[in-house]
Design a protein around this motif. Structure first.
Motif, PDB file in Angstrom:
ATOM      1  N   ALA A 155       5.568   4.678   1.345  1.00 39.70           N
ATOM      2  CA  ALA A 155       6.011   6.058   1.548  1.00 39.70           C
ATOM      3  C   ALA A 155       6.703   6.210   2.897  1.00 39.70           C
ATOM      4  CB  ALA A 155       4.829   7.011   1.438  1.00 39.70           C
ATOM      5  N   SER A 156       6.187   5.566   3.944  1.00 38.16           N
ATOM      6  CA  SER A 156       6.815   5.644   5.263  1.00 38.16           C
ATOM      7  C   SER A 156       8.188   4.988   5.247  1.00 38.16           C
ATOM      8  CB  SER A 156       5.909   4.966   6.295  1.00 38.16           C
ATOM      9  OG  SER A 156       6.514   4.973   7.564  1.00 38.16           O
ATOM     10  N   ASP A 186       0.849  -1.188   0.000  1.00 37.31           N
ATOM     11  CA  ASP A 186       0.000   0.000   0.000  1.00 37.31           C
ATOM     12  C   ASP A 186       0.888   1.243   0.000  1.00 37.31           C
ATOM     13  OD1 ASP A 186       0.080   1.136   3.038  1.00 37.31           O
ATOM     14  OD2 ASP A 186       0.168  -1.081   3.008  1.00 37.31           O
ATOM     15  N   ALA A 225       0.834   4.021   1.765  1.00 35.92           N
ATOM     16  CA  ALA A 225       1.260   4.583   3.048  1.00 35.92           C
ATOM     17  C   ALA A 225       2.492   3.873   3.594  1.00 35.92           C
ATOM     18  CB  ALA A 225       0.107   4.502   4.047  1.00 35.92           C
ATOM     19  N   SER A 226       2.502   2.566   3.562  1.00 40.75           N
ATOM     20  CA  SER A 226       3.638   1.820   4.115  1.00 40.75           C
ATOM     21  C   SER A 226       4.894   2.022   3.277  1.00 40.75           C
ATOM     22  CB  SER A 226       3.295   0.332   4.209  1.00 40.75           C
ATOM     23  OG  SER A 226       3.023  -0.198   2.914  1.00 40.75           O
TER      24      SER A 226
END
Length: 582
Positions: free
Chosen positions: A259-260, A254, A256-257
């Motif tokens: 990008a983090s 995903d 978000a993960s």
């Protein structure tokens, strides 16, 4: 011996003052003689001119009306400015080279710019600061080795024209470089905005940048507008990472993960802390040095794994180098780009009018709105406030005069001096090349309370003579002739007191001069026209009938009042009074 010392000092002071007064009188004797001769000539000529004016009232009023219309036609030629343009003897240029320019290259570029000042006798000193904080053209904190500042101080005897010539040479030299962006600045004495600012509003960032670039190129050629800059113009190189969402879904990842993970690998993450005495030092763990990482190193980063197989960033995202905005500005919670510029050789009102014409001719996208702001907007608000203050001053002056004269007509006649004074204001500003500005408007508000004084003295003298039984024509001639000298001397003292300010003597005189020029021009013209126009207006409008001298009730000789005897005989006398004794 000590007791006589004060008397001795007082005697010496009196002796010095006596001879100083005699010396001043001797020096001023030619001026006094010339003033007396001029006043005598005016005193002998003025009654004849005033008599002709009272006989030819339509001609006099027609000439006054033509003079007012002629002065009004000069107003568009005066120009508008918020404050007068004045020389401060020093200025600076902020220079910004492309992002990544090393400090040595920035220093060499500024050294080349300084060569035009090396042999200029008009310049007292100049200095350059290369690199460091506070030098960027924007307020984003991106100052670095690619920024510099050139500070110039003029010689004390250099004129405003010399300073403008040096600024023009530096602007031309900086404009010859396609790499450098510059911004002209003066020492800040007032918290005003840039003279010209165009605010561009849009919700779409791409449309905003395109519209700002189009407007910047359009107004760059407006005469008198220099140093045109846009808040959306300069961009810093940055890495754009665009994720392929379909690929992420196929790999069971995903956004978000990923990008983090990417952020932690580049910016780092505090893994633990090292304790030394009473200090705790963060231990930052990251995959690359964010200041030295290349595009290939970023693209080869592992952002996940599937069945033990590493997944590289380049397999799930598109990576490219681009330029991003240095700042995203908002005004009234709306995304905005501001195109700003300075003035050179033209007044702000004329430049603003040309920019409005250019903006009306532009075909901007439907979601883009552009409007003019900056000092031009502040000037409009200030002029409206001062016009309200002037109207209030005229109203209060009228009320005070109406209560003193116990008439609504005579104050109305006196108010006629205001348009007569306006003729002098406009002519004085036009002859001196002074634009209409806030300082000049303050002078106009002051003039509204000063220029009516002469008319008050004149009208009051006419009313006194009419109360004494003189007819209107004779009262006007006699009062005007007797008040000629006080009126002229009052005007002369005021004008001479403001003359040093109007002549521009002393530091910062350009800022004070417009107020003095306004008051002097309005007072001089208002005085001479008052001596002719106000008697004519009074003779036309005043219809009050005063009692003739022979028609007044006669006062009996002897006692001031006739003897009064009550009914039933005289009153009894008090015992012991002189009348009772007789």
């Amino acid at each position: 011996m000590l007791l006589g010392l004060p008397s001795l000092i007082l005697g010496m002071v009196r002796f010095v003052l006596r001879w100083a007064i005699k010396l001043i009188a001797w020096v001023a004797r030619p001026l006094s003689w010339a003033f007396d001769r001029m006043l005598g000539a005016l005193a002998s000529t003025y009654p004849r001119v005033l008599g002709w004016s009272l006989r030819a009232r339509p001609v006099v009023l027609g000439v006054a009306l033509l003079a007012l219309l002629g002065a009004a036609s000069l107003v568009p030629k005066l120009g508008l400015n918020l404050i007068p343009q004045f020389s401060q003897g020093e200025f600076s240029f902020l220079v910004e080279l492309p992002e990544g320019t090393p400090l040595q290259a920035t220093d060499r570029f500024m050294a080349d710019i300084q060569t035009v000042l090396a042999d200029d006798t008009r310049v007292a000193s100049y200095s350059t600061i290369a690199g460091g904080s506070g030098l960027s053209l924007t307020s984003t904190g991106t100052e670095g080795e690619n920024t510099a500042a050139l500070q110039v101080r003029m010689n004390p005897d250099a004129s405003r024209e010399d300073e403008a010539a040096v600024i023009a040479v530096l602007r031309e030299r900086l404009a010859a470089s396609d790499l450098a962006h510059s911004k002209f600045e003066r020492p800040t004495y007032f918290s005003f905005r840039t003279p010209i600012e165009v605010e561009v509003y849009s919700d779409q960032l791409e449309e905003l940048h395109q519209a700002a670039a189009l407007i910047q190129e359009t107004i760059r050629d407006v005469p008198g507008l220099v140093d045109v800059k846009s808040s959306a113009e300069l961009g810093n190189p940055e890495l754009h990472v665009t994720f392929n969402r379909d690929q992420l879904v196929r790999l069971d990842l995903d956004v978000a993960s990923v990008a983090s993970t990417l952020r932690n690998k580049i910016q780092g993450q505090v893994a633990t802390r090292f304790t030394q005495a009473d200090r705790e030092i963060d231990i930052l763990v990251r995959s690359v040095d964010d200041g030295q990482a290349s595009v290939d190193e970023i693209s080869q980063m592992i952002v996940g794994q599937r069945a033990g197989v590493p997944i590289f960033l380049k397999s799930v995202a598109n990576i490219r180098v681009a330029e991003g905005p240095t700042e995203i500005r908002r005004i009234g919670q709306k995304r905005t780009a501001v195109i700003s510029g300075n003035l050179s050789g033209r007044d702000m009102g004329a430049v603003a009018a040309d920019i409005r014409s250019e903006l009306k001719a532009l075909a901007l996208p439907g979601g883009v709105v552009a409007r003019l702001s900056g000092q031009e907007e502040e000037m409009a608000r200030s002029l409206n406030s001062l016009l309200l203050a002037m109207a209030l001053a005229i109203f209060l002056v009228y009320l005070v005069m109406a209560s003193q004269f116990e008439s609504f007509l005579h104050p109305f006649v006196i108010i006629f001096t205001l348009p007569l004074g306006a003729i002098g204001v406009i002519v004085a500003l036009f002859l001196t090349g002074t634009s209409i500005n806030i300082v000049a408007m303050i002078g106009m508000v002051m003039l509204a309370g000063i220029v009516v004084n002469n008319a008050i003295v004149l009208i009051d003298a006419i009313n006194q003579r009419r109360n004494e039984g003189m007819d209107k024509h004779a009262a006007i001639l006699d009062a005007a002739s007797s008040r000629l000298r006080p009126i002229l001397m009052t005007t002369a003292t005021t004008v001479l007191g403001l003359a040093p300010m109007a002549l521009g003597l002393g530091a910062g005189a350009e800022l004070r001069g417009p107020m003095a020029i306004t008051v002097i021009g309005g007072l001089v013209m208002g005085t001479f026209l008052t001596l002719l126009i106000i008697p004519v207006v009074y003779s036309l409008l005043d219809r009050k009938v005063y009692a003739a001298a022979g028609a007044r009730p006669a006062v009996p000789e002897g006692d001031a009042f006739p003897e009064f005897e009550p009914e039933g005989g005289p009153l009894p006398l008090m015992p012991g009074s002189p009348e009772a004794a007789r």
